[in-house]
Design a protein around this motif. Structure first.
Motif, mmCIF file in Angstrom:
data_model
loop_
_atom_site.group_PDB
_atom_site.id
_atom_site.type_symbol
_atom_site.label_atom_id
_atom_site.label_comp_id
_atom_site.label_asym_id
_atom_site.label_seq_id
_atom_site.Cartn_x
_atom_site.Cartn_y
_atom_site.Cartn_z
ATOM 1 N N MET A 215 -0.924 -10.022 2.932
ATOM 2 C CA MET A 215 -2.221 -10.464 3.436
ATOM 3 C C MET A 215 -2.749 -9.384 4.361
ATOM 4 N N THR A 216 -4.060 -9.214 4.364
ATOM 5 C CA THR A 216 -4.678 -8.280 5.292
ATOM 6 C C THR A 216 -5.983 -8.885 5.776
ATOM 7 N N GLY A 217 -6.731 -8.173 6.625
ATOM 8 C CA GLY A 217 -7.979 -8.715 7.165
ATOM 9 C C GLY A 217 -8.994 -9.040 6.063
ATOM 10 N N GLY A 218 -9.457 -8.142 5.424
ATOM 11 C CA GLY A 218 -9.340 -6.800 5.439
ATOM 12 C C GLY A 218 -10.315 -5.937 4.737
ATOM 13 N N ARG A 219 -10.334 -4.829 5.383
ATOM 14 C CA ARG A 219 -11.166 -3.778 4.837
ATOM 15 C C ARG A 219 -10.363 -2.495 4.843
ATOM 16 N N ILE A 220 -10.515 -1.744 3.790
ATOM 17 C CA ILE A 220 -9.786 -0.494 3.671
ATOM 18 C C ILE A 220 -10.763 0.658 3.822
ATOM 19 N N GLY B 190 4.447 3.452 6.206
ATOM 20 C CA GLY B 190 3.592 2.290 6.419
ATOM 21 C C GLY B 190 4.103 1.444 7.578
ATOM 22 N N GLU B 191 3.932 0.146 7.443
ATOM 23 C CA GLU B 191 4.242 -0.726 8.585
ATOM 24 C C GLU B 191 5.724 -0.957 8.805
ATOM 25 N N SER B 192 6.569 -0.579 7.865
ATOM 26 C CA SER B 192 8.002 -0.603 8.182
ATOM 27 C C SER B 192 8.232 0.352 9.353
ATOM 28 N N ALA C 238 14.259 -9.479 -3.632
ATOM 29 C CA ALA C 238 14.241 -8.730 -2.370
ATOM 30 C C ALA C 238 15.479 -7.853 -2.274
ATOM 31 N N VAL C 239 15.310 -6.668 -1.733
ATOM 32 C CA VAL C 239 16.481 -5.854 -1.381
ATOM 33 C C VAL C 239 17.138 -6.525 -0.179
ATOM 34 N N GLU C 240 18.439 -6.791 -0.297
ATOM 35 C CA GLU C 240 19.137 -7.509 0.781
ATOM 36 C C GLU C 240 19.744 -6.565 1.795
ATOM 37 N N LEU D 195 -8.951 -7.940 -1.334
ATOM 38 C CA LEU D 195 -7.994 -9.041 -1.314
ATOM 39 C C LEU D 195 -6.704 -8.478 -1.911
ATOM 40 N N ARG D 196 -5.591 -8.687 -1.214
ATOM 41 C CA ARG D 196 -4.373 -7.960 -1.571
ATOM 42 C C ARG D 196 -3.752 -8.416 -2.888
ATOM 43 N N GLY D 197 -3.982 -9.677 -3.276
ATOM 44 C CA GLY D 197 -3.447 -10.114 -4.568
ATOM 45 C C GLY D 197 -3.889 -9.163 -5.672
ATOM 46 N N VAL E 108 11.234 -1.840 -6.036
ATOM 47 C CA VAL E 108 11.719 -3.223 -5.948
ATOM 48 C C VAL E 108 10.794 -4.010 -5.025
ATOM 49 N N GLU E 109 10.221 -5.070 -5.538
ATOM 50 C CA GLU E 109 9.253 -5.864 -4.766
ATOM 51 C C GLU E 109 9.701 -7.321 -4.760
ATOM 52 N N ARG E 110 9.725 -7.923 -3.567
ATOM 53 C CA ARG E 110 10.232 -9.297 -3.477
ATOM 54 C C ARG E 110 9.249 -10.340 -3.993
ATOM 55 N N CYS F 25 0.829 -1.210 0.000
ATOM 56 C CA CYS F 25 0.000 0.000 0.000
ATOM 57 C C CYS F 25 0.863 1.259 0.000
ATOM 58 N N ALA F 26 1.840 1.314 0.898
ATOM 59 C CA ALA F 26 2.658 2.520 1.009
ATOM 60 C C ALA F 26 3.559 2.690 -0.214
ATOM 61 N N GLY F 27 4.197 1.593 -0.635
ATOM 62 C CA GLY F 27 5.208 1.668 -1.688
ATOM 63 C C GLY F 27 4.658 2.118 -3.029
HETATM 64 C C1 FAD Z 1 -4.574 -10.328 9.856
HETATM 65 C C2 FAD Z 1 -4.490 -8.876 9.498
HETATM 66 C C3 FAD Z 1 -5.644 -8.127 9.423
HETATM 67 C C4 FAD Z 1 -5.581 -6.779 9.070
HETATM 68 N N1 FAD Z 1 -6.749 -6.098 8.886
HETATM 69 C C5 FAD Z 1 -6.710 -4.834 8.421
HETATM 70 C C6 FAD Z 1 -7.904 -4.160 8.059
HETATM 71 O O1 FAD Z 1 -8.999 -4.733 8.104
HETATM 72 N N2 FAD Z 1 -7.815 -2.860 7.647
HETATM 73 C C7 FAD Z 1 -6.614 -2.220 7.537
HETATM 74 O O2 FAD Z 1 -6.587 -1.062 7.141
HETATM 75 N N3 FAD Z 1 -5.460 -2.854 7.844
HETATM 76 C C8 FAD Z 1 -5.482 -4.138 8.270
HETATM 77 N N4 FAD Z 1 -4.302 -4.793 8.531
HETATM 78 C C9 FAD Z 1 -3.036 -4.054 8.411
HETATM 79 C C10 FAD Z 1 -2.659 -3.820 6.951
HETATM 80 O O3 FAD Z 1 -2.700 -5.017 6.241
HETATM 81 C C11 FAD Z 1 -1.269 -3.219 6.894
HETATM 82 O O4 FAD Z 1 -1.222 -2.101 7.737
HETATM 83 C C12 FAD Z 1 -0.840 -2.759 5.511
HETATM 84 O O5 FAD Z 1 -0.843 -3.821 4.607
HETATM 85 C C13 FAD Z 1 0.537 -2.118 5.571
HETATM 86 O O6 FAD Z 1 0.917 -1.689 4.292
HETATM 87 P P1 FAD Z 1 2.432 -1.470 3.924
HETATM 88 O O7 FAD Z 1 2.450 -0.931 2.560
HETATM 89 O O8 FAD Z 1 3.104 -0.729 4.995
HETATM 90 O O9 FAD Z 1 3.071 -2.926 3.982
HETATM 91 P P2 FAD Z 1 2.736 -4.198 3.101
HETATM 92 O O10 FAD Z 1 1.406 -4.091 2.504
HETATM 93 O O11 FAD Z 1 3.040 -5.365 3.963
HETATM 94 O O12 FAD Z 1 3.803 -4.123 1.926
HETATM 95 C C14 FAD Z 1 5.169 -4.358 2.112
HETATM 96 C C15 FAD Z 1 5.750 -4.812 0.798
HETATM 97 O O13 FAD Z 1 7.159 -4.848 0.847
HETATM 98 C C16 FAD Z 1 7.623 -6.030 0.231
HETATM 99 N N5 FAD Z 1 8.948 -6.308 0.782
HETATM 100 C C17 FAD Z 1 9.268 -6.613 2.060
HETATM 101 N N6 FAD Z 1 10.597 -6.732 2.202
HETATM 102 C C18 FAD Z 1 11.132 -6.483 0.998
HETATM 103 C C19 FAD Z 1 12.478 -6.449 0.516
HETATM 104 N N7 FAD Z 1 13.524 -6.655 1.313
HETATM 105 N N8 FAD Z 1 12.665 -6.170 -0.793
HETATM 106 C C20 FAD Z 1 11.605 -5.933 -1.619
HETATM 107 N N9 FAD Z 1 10.336 -5.950 -1.215
HETATM 108 C C21 FAD Z 1 10.100 -6.220 0.074
HETATM 109 C C22 FAD Z 1 6.555 -7.042 0.569
HETATM 110 O O14 FAD Z 1 6.604 -8.159 -0.302
HETATM 111 C C23 FAD Z 1 5.303 -6.213 0.426
HETATM 112 O O15 FAD Z 1 4.814 -6.199 -0.884
HETATM 113 C C24 FAD Z 1 -4.336 -6.144 8.862
HETATM 114 C C25 FAD Z 1 -3.168 -6.903 8.945
HETATM 115 C C26 FAD Z 1 -3.239 -8.256 9.241
HETATM 116 C C27 FAD Z 1 -1.985 -9.070 9.261
#
Ligand code: FAD
Ligand code: SF4
Lengths: 431, 98
Positions: A43-48, A302-304, A128-130, A104-106, A32-34, A13-15
């Motif tokens: 994977m997420t719950g999920g609802r946005i 984001g979640e990083s 993956a970035v190492e 669905l995140r796919g 760069v995406e792994r 989402c963030a990237g």
């Molecule tokens: C069970 C569960 C339920 C949830 N329910 C909800 C919900 O209902 N509503 C909601 O808003 N949020 C929910 N969340 C939280 C939400 O899914 C996350 O906050 C969100 O996906 C974070 O987005 P992001 O872009 O930070 O990270 P991510 O979506 O995790 O993306 C990170 C990306 O970085 C890639 N990556 C990682 N390491 C590397 C590397 N070294 N090199 C290259 N690529 C890399 C990964 O493959 C991935 O594509 C839930 C989470 C979980 C686990």
């Protein structure tokens, strides 16, 4: 000259949103995406919640692969042999910018990444970035991936909750088990008309969100969740790792199988087929666990950076990630224009986050993680109390009835009236 | 050692997932003689049920079914999970739904 103006690590989402903003500002961007495609590892719950997505893509309702719009909320207190559910729907939650959609995140992440690529970002998948490249002063100058070194003026880490790079980038320590939860989920396929009927909706565009506290985690800290997709149901559990790993006699995957058999869940998924079984972590430590979000030549979005809030009745991370990705992209582009991507030059991002709901919310809920951790009654005594009170009200066996006050008070006393008052006050002040 | 309450086998669900298994390289490695207490933690938290102990007490860990959540790294990264890396390029789990 660096190879790229910016490198974005991770197409979640963030990237994808950060890359979209940078490319739209005319910068050269490599994402760069792994995963072998965007979303392949997510994977997420999920609802946005739609508000932040709408700010980036005002027509997302027409374009994005959304599953259903959430029109009913349900929250349950679940005991092994009973379940008390509160249902809610309102016109307010359907208004544009206040509504939410199951995803669905796919498919969803592939769409989001395609927006970045259409705007001009380059993307590499399956690698993956190492590690990060740094210059003599410690400034991040690029990434190392599959034995290649690629340089950039700024690197944006959007690699999610299990980041292996934030330690190197900003000195973030591996999170403690009490600040993280494990999520498990199954996608259970059913015909869309069946899903619609089972949630009492009127069309295949309408969906439900349902959260469970109590027996879903066998009394451990956490809860169950259910979201309806177009032709499947997402059913899962989130449980705090420290509590789960300490003494649970039931592993998390067994808890999910038990949830599927609970009499209030089984009818929903009856006849469905599990088409995917997934796992992913959730950051739960809130504001106090967040790393620095700006370093020399590097930003975290984001979640990083652990941007997630789990309140039990509401889980949010995707809307924060999208908003933070947008701010990171915009502020990185400004820093590039100013020719200064040092830590000081990138501080506009920190300020933008401070001024936005992202850091305001995380600050607001700062005490909530501690409240949840220290209030195990929510997962044990309260579901049981709810069951016993409801049994008093609804079970009728022909014996002379007692006044409700007389039958309920002893039940309340078992939990302790003071405990209840304390927990309510604690909960209210933590929110 | 904990007596676990395990009544279901979820292998059939993992079999529904798509994986590119890297036969050559394990991306997660445990220490040689992991303690039972630490191993029990992983039995409790791994959503893929990949840490197992059979009736004879024999312990197994199967990285091939890994969901790449990172939970074992957080739970036991300082004790018995010696190495946790991302799988090699294009390898590992591939979520179609997510
Ligand atoms: C069970 C569960 C339920 C949830 N329910 C909800 C919900 O209902 N509503 C909601 O808003 N949020 C929910 N969340 C939280 C939400 O899914 C996350 O906050 C969100 O996906 C974070 O987005 P992001 O872009 O930070 O990270 P991510 O979506 O995790 O993306 C990170 C990306 O970085 C890639 N990556 C990682 N390491 C590397 C590397 N070294 N090199 C290259 N690529 C890399 C990964 O493959 C991935 O594509 C839930 C989470 C979980 C686990
Ligand atoms: S990363 Fe997750 S799925 Fe993989 S072995 Fe560890 S806990 Fe299990």
């Amino acid at each position: 000259m660096a190879d790229f103006d910016a490198i974005v690590v991770g197409a979640g989402c963030a990237g994808s949103v950060a890359a979209y903003e940078l490319a739209s500002a005319g910068k050269s961007v490599l994402m760069v995406e792994r995963g072998n495609y965007a979303g392949a590892k997510n994977m997420t719950g999920g609802r946005i919640y739609s508000h932040s997505l709408k700010k980036v893509f005002p027509n997302f309702e027409q374009e994005a692969p959304l599953e259903r719009r959430v029109v009913t909320e349900r929250v349950s207190l679940m005991s092994p042999d009973a379940n008390l559910t509160i249902g809610f729907r309102s016109d307010e939650m359907l208004k544009e910018g206040q509504d939410s959609y199951t995803v669905l995140r796919g498919p969803f992440d592939q769409w989001l990444a395609s927006k970045a690529e259409e705007a001009g970002a380059e993307a590499i998948y399956g690698i993956a970035v190492e590690s990060l490249l740094k210059d003599g002063s410690g400034k991040v100058t690029g990434v190392r991936a599959a034995e290649d070194e690629i340089s950039a003026e700024v690197v944006i880490l959007c690699d999610g909750v299990n980041s292996l790079l934030t330690a190197e980038a900003v000195g973030f320590k591996t999170p403690e088990p009490h600040t993280m939860a494990v999520g498990i989920k199954q996608v259970i396929e059913l015909p869309s008309a069946v899903v619609t009927d089972r949630i009492l909706a009127v069309s295949d565009d309408e969906g439900a969100a349902w959260l469970f506290a109590g027996d879903a985690t066998h009394g451990h800290i956490g809860g169950g969740f259910m979201y309806t997709n177009r032709d499947s149901i997402s059913l899962g559990i989130v449980a705090t790792i420290s509590d789960l790993m300490a003494n649970s006699s039931t592993p998390i995957y067994q808890m999910l199988e038990d949830l599927k058999r609970h009499p209030s869940v089984a009818p929903l998924i009856r006849g469905g087929k599990v088409v995917e079984h997934s796992g992913h972590m959730v950051p739960e430590g809130g504001f106090d666990m967040m790393p620095d979000m700006v370093g020399d030549g590097v930003l975290l979005a984001g979640e990083s950076a652990m941007m997630c809030v789990n309140l039990g009745y509401q889980v949010r991370g995707m809307d924060y990630a999208i908003a933070a990705g947008q701010m990171a992209g915009i502020e990185a582009a400004k820093a590039l224009d100013n020719g200064n991507t040092s830590k000081a030059g990138l501080m506009g991002y920190q300020q933008a986050l401070e001024d936005s709901f992202v850091l305001k919310d995380l600050r607001q809920f700062r005490r909530f993680p501690h409240f949840m951790e220290s209030t195990s009654r929510i997962f044990n005594e309260y579901p049981a109390l709810a069951r016993d009170v409801m049994n008093e009200m609804f079970v009728c066996d022909g014996t002379p009835v007692k006044p409700l006050r007389k039958s309920v008070m002893p039940l309340v006393k078992q939990v302790g009236l003071l405990n209840i008052v304390k927990d309510v006050r604690g909960g209210v002040s933590a929110l | 050692m904990t007596e676990f309450d395990i009544r279901d086998n979820i292998d059939a669900f993992l079999a529904a997932n798509k994986y590119e298994v890297d036969e050559e390289h394990a991306h997660i490695e445990l220490v040689d003689e992991p303690s039972d207490d630490e191993f029990d933690k992983l039995i409790r938290v791994c959503p893929g049920a990949l840490y197992k102990r059979d009736e004879t007490g024999k312990r197994t860990f199967d990285y091939a079914g890994c969901l790449e959540c990172g939970t074992c790294r957080i739970a036991c990264g300082e004790t018995i999970v010696q190495r946790w890396e991302n799988p090699q390029p294009s390898m590992g789990v591939e979520y179609r739904y997510g």
